[in-house]
Design a protein around this motif. Structure first.
Motif, PDB file in Angstrom:
ATOM      1  N   ARG A   8     121.742 -34.049 103.379  1.00  0.00           N
ATOM      2  CA  ARG A   8     120.448 -33.171 103.508  1.00  0.00           C
ATOM      3  C   ARG A   8     119.306 -33.813 102.997  1.00  0.00           C
ATOM      4  N   ARG A   9     119.514 -34.621 101.910  1.00  0.00           N
ATOM      5  CA  ARG A   9     118.343 -35.233 101.215  1.00  0.00           C
ATOM      6  C   ARG A   9     117.977 -36.513 102.292  1.00  0.00           C
ATOM      7  N   VAL A  10     118.865 -37.214 102.689  1.00  0.00           N
ATOM      8  CA  VAL A  10     118.615 -38.316 103.379  1.00  0.00           C
ATOM      9  C   VAL A  10     117.923 -37.743 104.870  1.00  0.00           C
ATOM     10  N   VAL A  11     118.326 -36.822 105.541  1.00  0.00           N
ATOM     11  CA  VAL A  11     117.785 -36.217 106.531  1.00  0.00           C
ATOM     12  C   VAL A  11     116.383 -35.697 106.422  1.00  0.00           C
ATOM     13  N   PHE A  12     116.201 -35.162 105.190  1.00  0.00           N
ATOM     14  CA  PHE A  12     114.899 -34.687 104.797  1.00  0.00           C
ATOM     15  C   PHE A  12     113.966 -35.839 104.654  1.00  0.00           C
ATOM     16  N   LEU A  13     114.383 -37.087 104.064  1.00  0.00           N
ATOM     17  CA  LEU A  13     113.500 -38.353 104.030  1.00  0.00           C
ATOM     18  C   LEU A  13     113.052 -38.606 105.485  1.00  0.00           C
ATOM     19  N   LYS A  14     114.219 -38.622 106.077  1.00  0.00           N
ATOM     20  CA  LYS A  14     113.935 -39.113 107.731  1.00  0.00           C
ATOM     21  C   LYS A  14     113.090 -38.491 108.210  1.00  0.00           C
ATOM     22  N   GLN A  15     113.128 -37.062 108.165  1.00  0.00           N
ATOM     23  CA  GLN A  15     112.236 -36.260 108.779  1.00  0.00           C
ATOM     24  C   GLN A  15     110.595 -36.313 108.263  1.00  0.00           C
ATOM     25  N   VAL A  16     110.383 -36.697 107.013  1.00  0.00           N
ATOM     26  CA  VAL A  16     109.208 -37.018 106.446  1.00  0.00           C
ATOM     27  C   VAL A  16     108.530 -38.320 106.903  1.00  0.00           C
ATOM     28  N   ILE A  17     109.571 -39.236 107.051  1.00  0.00           N
ATOM     29  CA  ILE A  17     109.003 -40.697 107.493  1.00  0.00           C
ATOM     30  C   ILE A  17     108.738 -40.545 108.880  1.00  0.00           C
ATOM     31  N   GLU A  18     109.630 -40.091 109.565  1.00  0.00           N
ATOM     32  CA  GLU A  18     109.218 -39.962 111.005  1.00  0.00           C
ATOM     33  C   GLU A  18     108.392 -39.177 111.510  1.00  0.00           C
ATOM     34  N   ASP A  19     108.435 -37.709 111.243  1.00  0.00           N
ATOM     35  CA  ASP A  19     107.332 -36.630 111.642  1.00  0.00           C
ATOM     36  C   ASP A  19     106.458 -36.198 110.899  1.00  0.00           C
ATOM     37  N   MET A  20     106.201 -36.619 109.593  1.00  0.00           N
ATOM     38  CA  MET A  20     105.244 -36.276 108.837  1.00  0.00           C
ATOM     39  C   MET A  20     104.249 -37.307 108.357  1.00  0.00           C
ATOM     40  N   ASP A  21     104.352 -38.431 108.864  1.00  0.00           N
ATOM     41  CA  ASP A  21     103.409 -39.510 108.785  1.00  0.00           C
ATOM     42  C   ASP A  21     103.851 -40.334 107.468  1.00  0.00           C
ATOM     43  N   GLY A  22     105.213 -40.090 106.950  1.00  0.00           N
ATOM     44  CA  GLY A  22     105.642 -41.029 105.929  1.00  0.00           C
ATOM     45  C   GLY A  22     105.888 -42.448 106.018  1.00  0.00           C
ATOM     46  N   TYR A  23     105.850 -42.558 107.300  1.00  0.00           N
ATOM     47  CA  TYR A  23     106.128 -44.161 107.407  1.00  0.00           C
ATOM     48  C   TYR A  23     104.785 -44.790 107.019  1.00  0.00           C
ATOM     49  N   LYS A  24     103.733 -44.044 106.938  1.00  0.00           N
ATOM     50  CA  LYS A  24     102.728 -45.180 106.500  1.00  0.00           C
ATOM     51  C   LYS A  24     102.568 -45.673 105.198  1.00  0.00           C
ATOM     52  N   ILE A  25     103.244 -45.071 104.308  1.00  0.00           N
ATOM     53  CA  ILE A  25     103.555 -45.549 103.083  1.00  0.00           C
ATOM     54  C   ILE A  25     104.098 -46.916 103.062  1.00  0.00           C
ATOM     55  N   PHE A  26     104.725 -47.485 104.284  1.00  0.00           N
ATOM     56  CA  PHE A  26     105.423 -48.764 104.351  1.00  0.00           C
ATOM     57  C   PHE A  26     104.392 -49.792 104.866  1.00  0.00           C
ATOM     58  N   TYR A  27     103.007 -49.331 105.252  1.00  0.00           N
ATOM     59  CA  TYR A  27     102.263 -50.414 105.814  1.00  0.00           C
ATOM     60  C   TYR A  27     100.860 -50.440 104.975  1.00  0.00           C
ATOM     61  N   TYR A  28     100.513 -52.131 105.204  1.00  0.00           N
ATOM     62  CA  TYR A  28      99.297 -52.284 104.583  1.00  0.00           C
ATOM     63  C   TYR A  28      98.628 -53.177 105.403  1.00  0.00           C
ATOM     64  N   LYS A  29      97.467 -52.701 106.046  1.00  0.00           N
ATOM     65  CA  LYS A  29      96.610 -53.140 107.057  1.00  0.00           C
ATOM     66  C   LYS A  29      97.445 -53.610 108.300  1.00  0.00           C
ATOM     67  N   GLY A  30      98.459 -52.691 108.732  1.00  0.00           N
ATOM     68  CA  GLY A  30      99.114 -52.574 109.797  1.00  0.00           C
ATOM     69  C   GLY A  30     100.414 -53.350 109.793  1.00  0.00           C
ATOM     70  N   LYS A  31     100.720 -53.811 108.572  1.00  0.00           N
ATOM     71  CA  LYS A  31     101.954 -54.695 108.610  1.00  0.00           C
ATOM     72  C   LYS A  31     102.926 -54.126 107.853  1.00  0.00           C
ATOM     73  N   PRO A  32     104.054 -54.068 108.013  1.00  0.00           N
ATOM     74  CA  PRO A  32     105.157 -53.301 107.240  1.00  0.00           C
ATOM     75  C   PRO A  32     105.276 -54.013 105.975  1.00  0.00           C
ATOM     76  N   ILE A  33     105.340 -53.366 105.067  1.00  0.00           N
ATOM     77  CA  ILE A  33     105.557 -54.110 103.513  1.00  0.00           C
ATOM     78  C   ILE A  33     106.912 -53.365 102.866  1.00  0.00           C
ATOM     79  N   ALA A  34     107.826 -52.906 103.703  1.00  0.00           N
ATOM     80  CA  ALA A  34     108.908 -52.335 103.026  1.00  0.00           C
ATOM     81  C   ALA A  34     109.914 -53.203 102.297  1.00  0.00           C
ATOM     82  N   ARG A  35     110.606 -52.706 101.262  1.00  0.00           N
ATOM     83  CA  ARG A  35     111.726 -53.172 100.506  1.00  0.00           C
ATOM     84  C   ARG A  35     112.638 -52.206 100.463  1.00  0.00           C
ATOM     85  N   GLU A  36     113.885 -52.519 100.408  1.00  0.00           N
ATOM     86  CA  GLU A  36     114.614 -51.390 100.094  1.00  0.00           C
ATOM     87  C   GLU A  36     114.215 -50.765  98.866  1.00  0.00           C
TER      88      GLU A  36
END
Length: 186
Positions: free
Chosen positions: A39-67
């Protein structure tokens, strides 16, 4: 009177417990840790995919993600639960990202991977199974974050080769920034 009470409360209750245990799932542990972790992973997925949570992984349009970033975000989802969650638990053979547990018999593992990981296929095939043995649980969730269509297709191919494409315990998280139009433009 003592014998009478013992007969009523000890012998009779023991018989009821034995009957419930033998004929119903009343005393079976259901794996709440696994369902809670999912349930917690699915919630995180929802935030990233549907609530603009993906933006936290980008800086100046480039992905900066790490595990590590994904792990920290997942840890922030763990609130108001009697299930214990611990990060980087090492019970032998290396640390698993998370171990959720409610006692020795109810535990589950959560491992996050980035699709860009060059050893993703090997990790999905072997790593989590080793962690499961070390932590004495068959229950685990593998969450994979991807940042492009190419990565998405790579992950789908790996999952197909490993016969995991229909597993409810493998969760893909789409962190692309190029497929998230405004609802007014979608």
């Amino acid at each position: 009177k003592v014998a009478e009470i013992e007969g009523i409360f000890v012998d009779e209750v023991s018989a009821i417990v034995e009957t419930l245990n033998a004929n119903t799932p009343f005393y079976q542990i259901e794996g709440r840790s696994l369902s809670e972790a999912r349930r917690r992973v699915v919630f995180l997925k929802q935030v990233i995919e549907d609530m603009d949570g993906y933006k936290i992984f980008y800086y100046k349009g480039k992905p900066i993600a790490r595990e590590e970033y994904v792990q920290i975000l997942f840890r922030l989802t763990w609130y108001a639960s009697d299930i214990d969650i611990n990060r980087e638990v090492n019970n032998g053979r290396g640390p698993v990202d998370f171990k959720a547990s409610s006692g020795a018999k109810d535990k589950a593992l959560v491992e996050f991977k980035l699709a860009s990981n060059t050893r993703l296929e090997m990790n999905l095939e072997n790593q989590v199974a080793i962690y499961e043995r070390a932590n004495q649980t068959p229950d685990s969730i593998k969450a994979i974050v991807h940042f492009s269509q190419t990565q998405h297709e790579k992950v789908k191919g790996i999952l197909a080769r490993l016969h995991l494409e229909n597993s409810k315990n493998v969760i893909l998280i789409d962190a692309r920034d190029d497929n998230k139009p405004s609802a007014s433009k979608a």
